[in-house]
Design a protein around this motif. Sequence first.
Motif, PDB file in Angstrom:
ATOM      1  N   GLY A   1       0.810  -1.214   0.000  1.00 36.00           N
ATOM      2  CA  GLY A   1       0.000   0.000   0.000  1.00 36.00           C
ATOM      3  C   GLY A   1       0.839   1.258   0.000  1.00 36.00           C
ATOM      4  N   TYR A   2       1.957   1.249   0.749  1.00 36.57           N
ATOM      5  CA  TYR A   2       2.815   2.431   0.834  1.00 36.57           C
ATOM      6  C   TYR A   2       3.458   2.747  -0.511  1.00 36.57           C
ATOM      7  CZ  TYR A   2       6.639   5.453   2.387  1.00 36.57           C
ATOM      8  OH  TYR A   2       7.519   6.498   2.532  1.00 36.57           O
ATOM      9  N   TRP A   3       3.996   1.732  -1.174  1.00 39.06           N
ATOM     10  CA  TRP A   3       4.613   1.972  -2.476  1.00 39.06           C
ATOM     11  C   TRP A   3       3.567   2.291  -3.536  1.00 39.06           C
ATOM     12  CZ3 TRP A   3       9.370   3.223  -3.448  1.00 39.06           C
ATOM     13  CH2 TRP A   3      10.378   2.854  -2.558  1.00 39.06           C
ATOM     14  N   SER A   4       2.368   1.758  -3.390  1.00 35.87           N
ATOM     15  CA  SER A   4       1.287   2.125  -4.308  1.00 35.87           C
ATOM     16  C   SER A   4       0.957   3.606  -4.177  1.00 35.87           C
ATOM     17  CB  SER A   4       0.040   1.285  -4.024  1.00 35.87           C
ATOM     18  OG  SER A   4       0.279  -0.089  -4.271  1.00 35.87           O
ATOM     19  N   LEU A   5       0.964   4.108  -2.945  1.00 34.64           N
ATOM     20  CA  LEU A   5       0.720   5.537  -2.733  1.00 34.64           C
ATOM     21  C   LEU A   5       1.803   6.381  -3.387  1.00 34.64           C
ATOM     22  CD1 LEU A   5      -0.774   7.894  -1.347  1.00 34.64           C
ATOM     23  CD2 LEU A   5       0.635   7.460   0.683  1.00 34.64           C
ATOM     24  N   LEU A   6       3.067   5.992  -3.209  1.00 37.15           N
ATOM     25  CA  LEU A   6       4.163   6.757  -3.805  1.00 37.15           C
ATOM     26  C   LEU A   6       4.093   6.741  -5.329  1.00 37.15           C
ATOM     27  CD1 LEU A   6       7.202   5.751  -1.535  1.00 37.15           C
ATOM     28  CD2 LEU A   6       5.728   7.770  -1.372  1.00 37.15           C
ATOM     29  N   ILE A   7       3.831   5.572  -5.898  1.00 39.37           N
ATOM     30  CA  ILE A   7       3.767   5.472  -7.359  1.00 39.37           C
ATOM     31  C   ILE A   7       2.591   6.266  -7.904  1.00 39.37           C
ATOM     32  CG2 ILE A   7       3.429   3.868  -9.277  1.00 39.37           C
ATOM     33  CD1 ILE A   7       4.895   1.758  -7.636  1.00 39.37           C
ATOM     34  N   PHE A   8       1.445   6.167  -7.234  1.00 37.13           N
ATOM     35  CA  PHE A   8       0.264   6.904  -7.703  1.00 37.13           C
ATOM     36  C   PHE A   8       0.493   8.408  -7.617  1.00 37.13           C
ATOM     37  CE2 PHE A   8      -3.930   8.824  -7.023  1.00 37.13           C
ATOM     38  CZ  PHE A   8      -4.592   8.357  -8.143  1.00 37.13           C
ATOM     39  N   CYS A   9       1.081   8.875  -6.530  1.00 40.68           N
ATOM     40  CA  CYS A   9       1.375  10.312  -6.408  1.00 40.68           C
ATOM     41  C   CYS A   9       2.356  10.769  -7.481  1.00 40.68           C
ATOM     42  CB  CYS A   9       1.930  10.611  -5.014  1.00 40.68           C
ATOM     43  SG  CYS A   9       0.718  10.445  -3.687  1.00 40.68           S
ATOM     44  N   ALA A  10       3.357   9.928  -7.796  1.00 40.37           N
ATOM     45  CA  ALA A  10       4.309  10.279  -8.847  1.00 40.37           C
ATOM     46  C   ALA A  10       3.615  10.365 -10.208  1.00 40.37           C
ATOM     47  CB  ALA A  10       5.444   9.257  -8.885  1.00 40.37           C
ATOM     48  N   LEU A  11       2.728   9.426 -10.501  1.00 44.35           N
ATOM     49  CA  LEU A  11       2.002   9.451 -11.773  1.00 44.35           C
ATOM     50  C   LEU A  11       1.097  10.679 -11.864  1.00 44.35           C
ATOM     51  CD1 LEU A  11       1.019   5.678 -12.145  1.00 44.35           C
ATOM     52  CD2 LEU A  11       2.815   6.924 -13.366  1.00 44.35           C
ATOM     53  N   VAL A  12       0.434  11.007 -10.773  1.00 42.60           N
ATOM     54  CA  VAL A  12      -0.425  12.199 -10.774  1.00 42.60           C
ATOM     55  C   VAL A  12       0.403  13.457 -10.977  1.00 42.60           C
ATOM     56  CG1 VAL A  12      -1.977  13.604  -9.362  1.00 42.60           C
ATOM     57  CG2 VAL A  12      -2.206  11.121  -9.368  1.00 42.60           C
TER      58      VAL A  12
ATOM     59  N   THR B   1      -4.312   1.356 -23.334  1.00 44.52           N
ATOM     60  CA  THR B   1      -5.360   1.954 -22.504  1.00 44.52           C
ATOM     61  C   THR B   1      -5.778   1.013 -21.385  1.00 44.52           C
ATOM     62  OG1 THR B   1      -6.155   3.066 -24.505  1.00 44.52           O
ATOM     63  CG2 THR B   1      -7.584   3.104 -22.580  1.00 44.52           C
ATOM     64  N   PHE B   2      -5.927  -0.262 -21.716  1.00 46.74           N
ATOM     65  CA  PHE B   2      -6.281  -1.247 -20.694  1.00 46.74           C
ATOM     66  C   PHE B   2      -5.199  -1.320 -19.621  1.00 46.74           C
ATOM     67  CE2 PHE B   2      -6.415  -5.659 -19.109  1.00 46.74           C
ATOM     68  CZ  PHE B   2      -7.716  -5.683 -18.630  1.00 46.74           C
ATOM     69  N   GLY B   3      -3.944  -1.254 -20.021  1.00 42.45           N
ATOM     70  CA  GLY B   3      -2.856  -1.288 -19.054  1.00 42.45           C
ATOM     71  C   GLY B   3      -2.889  -0.103 -18.099  1.00 42.45           C
ATOM     72  N   VAL B   4      -3.164   1.093 -18.620  1.00 42.99           N
ATOM     73  CA  VAL B   4      -3.244   2.281 -17.770  1.00 42.99           C
ATOM     74  C   VAL B   4      -4.381   2.144 -16.763  1.00 42.99           C
ATOM     75  CG1 VAL B   4      -3.758   4.751 -17.764  1.00 42.99           C
ATOM     76  CG2 VAL B   4      -2.164   3.817 -19.433  1.00 42.99           C
ATOM     77  N   LEU B   5      -5.531   1.668 -17.209  1.00 50.45           N
ATOM     78  CA  LEU B   5      -6.678   1.502 -16.311  1.00 50.45           C
ATOM     79  C   LEU B   5      -6.398   0.459 -15.233  1.00 50.45           C
ATOM     80  CD1 LEU B   5      -9.764   1.676 -18.700  1.00 50.45           C
ATOM     81  CD2 LEU B   5      -9.223   3.228 -16.830  1.00 50.45           C
ATOM     82  N   VAL B   6      -5.821  -0.664 -15.630  1.00 54.00           N
ATOM     83  CA  VAL B   6      -5.545  -1.737 -14.665  1.00 54.00           C
ATOM     84  C   VAL B   6      -4.551  -1.262 -13.614  1.00 54.00           C
ATOM     85  CG1 VAL B   6      -4.461  -3.997 -14.405  1.00 54.00           C
ATOM     86  CG2 VAL B   6      -6.132  -3.633 -16.209  1.00 54.00           C
ATOM     87  N   VAL B   7      -3.482  -0.611 -14.030  1.00 55.37           N
ATOM     88  CA  VAL B   7      -2.482  -0.129 -13.075  1.00 55.37           C
ATOM     89  C   VAL B   7      -3.098   0.897 -12.126  1.00 55.37           C
ATOM     90  CG1 VAL B   7      -0.346   1.191 -12.861  1.00 55.37           C
ATOM     91  CG2 VAL B   7      -0.507  -0.622 -14.553  1.00 55.37           C
ATOM     92  N   THR B   8      -3.881   1.832 -12.661  1.00 55.24           N
ATOM     93  CA  THR B   8      -4.507   2.858 -11.822  1.00 55.24           C
ATOM     94  C   THR B   8      -5.432   2.240 -10.781  1.00 55.24           C
ATOM     95  OG1 THR B   8      -4.427   4.430 -13.667  1.00 55.24           O
ATOM     96  CG2 THR B   8      -5.926   4.939 -11.850  1.00 55.24           C
ATOM     97  N   LEU B   9      -6.293   1.333 -11.200  1.00 55.04           N
ATOM     98  CA  LEU B   9      -7.247   0.727 -10.276  1.00 55.04           C
ATOM     99  C   LEU B   9      -6.561  -0.179  -9.263  1.00 55.04           C
ATOM    100  CD1 LEU B   9     -10.182  -0.072 -12.729  1.00 55.04           C
ATOM    101  CD2 LEU B   9      -9.885   1.901 -11.243  1.00 55.04           C
ATOM    102  N   LEU B  10      -5.497  -0.880  -9.689  1.00 55.20           N
ATOM    103  CA  LEU B  10      -4.756  -1.710  -8.745  1.00 55.20           C
ATOM    104  C   LEU B  10      -4.084  -0.857  -7.668  1.00 55.20           C
ATOM    105  CD1 LEU B  10      -3.045  -4.493 -10.897  1.00 55.20           C
ATOM    106  CD2 LEU B  10      -4.828  -4.783  -9.173  1.00 55.20           C
ATOM    107  N   LEU B  11      -3.476   0.249  -8.067  1.00 56.99           N
ATOM    108  CA  LEU B  11      -2.830   1.125  -7.088  1.00 56.99           C
ATOM    109  C   LEU B  11      -3.843   1.654  -6.079  1.00 56.99           C
ATOM    110  CD1 LEU B  11      -0.396   3.180  -9.374  1.00 56.99           C
ATOM    111  CD2 LEU B  11       0.189   1.322  -7.825  1.00 56.99           C
ATOM    112  N   LEU B  12      -5.001   2.086  -6.553  1.00 55.76           N
ATOM    113  CA  LEU B  12      -6.036   2.592  -5.646  1.00 55.76           C
ATOM    114  C   LEU B  12      -6.559   1.487  -4.728  1.00 55.76           C
ATOM    115  CD1 LEU B  12      -8.008   4.915  -8.092  1.00 55.76           C
ATOM    116  CD2 LEU B  12      -6.623   5.633  -6.136  1.00 55.76           C
TER     117      LEU B  12
END
Length: 351
Positions: A29-40, A322-333
């Motif tokens: 969860g912690y690394w998912s938060l860091l990766i998601f914040c970096a992508l945003v 596009t499917f890859g972007v959606l899957v990665v985004t939803l998995l991180l969340l």
Amino acid sequence: MALMSPAATPISLSPSRRAWLRFKRNRLGYWSLLIFCALVLVSLCAELVSNDKPLIVRYEGQTYFPLLKDYPEKTFGGDFETPTDYLDPFIQQRLSTGSNWALYTLNRYGPNTLNYFAKAPNPSAPTGDNWLGTDDRGRDLLAQLLYGFRVSVLFGLALTTTGVLLGVITGAIQGFFGGKTDLAFQRFIEIWGSMPELYLLIIFSAVFAPSIALLLILLSLFGWMGLSDYVRAEFLRNRQLDYVKAARALGVSNSQIIWRHILPNSLTPVVTFLPFRMSGAILALTSLDFLGLGVPPGTPSLGELLSQGKNSIDAWWISLSTFGVLVVTLLLLTFMGDALRDALDPRKADQ
């Protein structure tokens, strides 16, 4: 009697600090938060990453900033007063002659850039110029995904914020006052929740011009009811506790009891709900864009790219990316939501 030294005194951590430490111990969860914040963060600076205009141009002793101002083609030796097309081989040759130079972004295409000098028909497969290929209109797919991800995240944040505000307000009123107030709200929610949301979206899309604001308003009208039930349950439980009875005995007003006493102790389901609510908002926007009921035409959209991939089966790179972007985004969340739920669970012992 010997006194305990200050160094031996145990340090008492606040509940929020203990929750944060439990969240950090969940590495996924912690690394998912860091990766998601970096992508945003990258998507918020998309103009500096993917753009069809150079960041800085040095031409014949003068410095230009095309991102901030449109320059006519004549400025760089062209023949017309039209805005400069920096993908034009002639312009690129002029900007690289002698002491002239230009600093380009990492990806030289914007979300709506059409390369009139492309070497392959559209949609084209990934190449050195278009790293993820192009869509059926000739627009760079990487730029579309980057800007579309930004639109989806910002829309998800806005929809989550409005849904949380409405859900907390209605749930707090129901749970605190109870009785006829709670009964009236419950009957209203049952009637309102039975409304056909998709049909209403279709009707309003036919009556009004498509816009992100209209879409946000319509989805916000239905996105608060789930959270309202959680907040209502927390208020019904907490209003019977001793500290609330003590506050009432001291003459504290209802608004202060709600805002300063009960609400801070009822936020656990609200905070846990946020990542899952945001993932639902992104999925809702993508689904509506796929059906043609989402953002206005010309706005970068993940749902539109999925629709293009469905219509262009041979262009596998559109659907796959596009499917890859959606899957990665939803998995991180999802990983962030699981870690947040465990961190706020009082039954989890600190280790």
